[in-house]
Design a protein around this motif. Structure first.
Motif, short mmCIF file in Angstrom:
data_model
loop_
_atom_site.label_atom_id
_atom_site.label_comp_id
_atom_site.label_asym_id
_atom_site.label_seq_id
_atom_site.Cartn_x
_atom_site.Cartn_y
_atom_site.Cartn_z
N UNK A 98 0.68 -1.15 -0.08
CA UNK A 98 -0.03 -0.02 -0.17
C UNK A 98 0.81 1.30 0.04
N UNK A 99 1.97 1.30 0.86
CA UNK A 99 2.83 2.51 0.46
C UNK A 99 3.57 2.67 -0.69
N UNK A 100 3.86 1.33 -1.36
CA UNK A 100 4.64 1.64 -2.77
C UNK A 100 3.47 2.09 -3.81
N UNK A 101 2.26 1.65 -3.59
CA UNK A 101 1.31 2.26 -4.35
C UNK A 101 1.11 3.63 -4.12
N UNK A 102 1.06 4.23 -3.00
CA UNK A 102 1.07 5.75 -2.56
C UNK A 102 2.27 6.33 -2.98
N UNK A 103 3.40 5.61 -3.07
CA UNK A 103 4.46 6.34 -3.93
C UNK A 103 4.22 6.58 -5.24
N UNK A 104 3.74 5.66 -5.78
CA UNK A 104 3.41 5.48 -7.27
C UNK A 104 2.34 6.77 -7.60
N UNK A 105 1.36 7.09 -6.45
CA UNK A 105 0.33 8.02 -6.86
C UNK A 105 1.26 9.32 -6.69
N UNK A 106 2.11 9.28 -5.74
CA UNK A 106 3.03 10.56 -5.62
C UNK A 106 3.82 10.91 -6.60
#
Length: 170
Positions: free
Chosen positions: A22-30
């Motif tokens: 979920x953190x990696x997905x958030x990094x992708x969004x960022x």
């Protein structure tokens, strides 16, 4: 075509396996937001506090993702080539699938953003050229004048005179 990632980019991406998906997905969004609107240091600081790491670590992780996504999109690499490029990083199967999905979901938008950021360079509409050479012999010196005309797309058409030293021909 496989991506050739430098050691620095590999180091930046090495942070990703230490956090959950979920953190990696958030990094992708960022990363995609960064491409749309530019950097926002407050986002890095907030994520760093939540993860108990430095904001530089978060920033490098996001920048590594940005590089991975932009280079992949710019080169329009296939799914298989993307997977092979990420596989050499030694990530888990789950993380590889997440990065692939992130790439597939955003590659068209990233290409659009990259095309908007590209500078509008002058270009030649036709490569009509003319080469005039004058050669004149003096007692001990040779004199040569070379004129090369290349019309460009600038309005009004620009003309340039390219001259060389006569010593260049000796």
């Amino acid at each position: 075509m496989l991506l050739d990632l430098s050691e620095e980019h590999k180091e930046h991406l090495a942070f990703l396996p230490r956090v959950n998906s979920s953190v990696v997905a958030e990094f992708g969004r960022i990363a995609v937001e960064f491409l749309r609107r530019g950097a926002n240091p407050k986002i890095y600081e907030g994520a760093a506090r939540k993860l108990n790491v430095s904001s530089d670590t978060v920033q490098h992780g996001v920048e590594g993702l940005i590089y991975l996504l932009t280079e992949s999109s710019k080169l329009m690499i296939s799914e298989l080539d993307f997977q092979d490029s990420v596989f050499v990083l030694g990530f888990s199967e789950e993380l590889n699938k997440l990065l692939l999905q992130l790439y597939l979901d955003n590659r068209k938008e990233i290409r659009t953003i990259l095309s908007e950021l590209a500078p509008d360079l002058p270009s030649y509409h036709s490569l009509e050229w003319r080469l005039d050479v004058q050669v004149r012999g003096l007692v001990l010196h040779l004199f040569r004048l070379v004129l090369l005309t290349l019309p460009s797309s600038h309005q009004p058409p620009a003309r340039s005179l390219l001259e060389t030293e006569h010593h260049a021909f000796n």
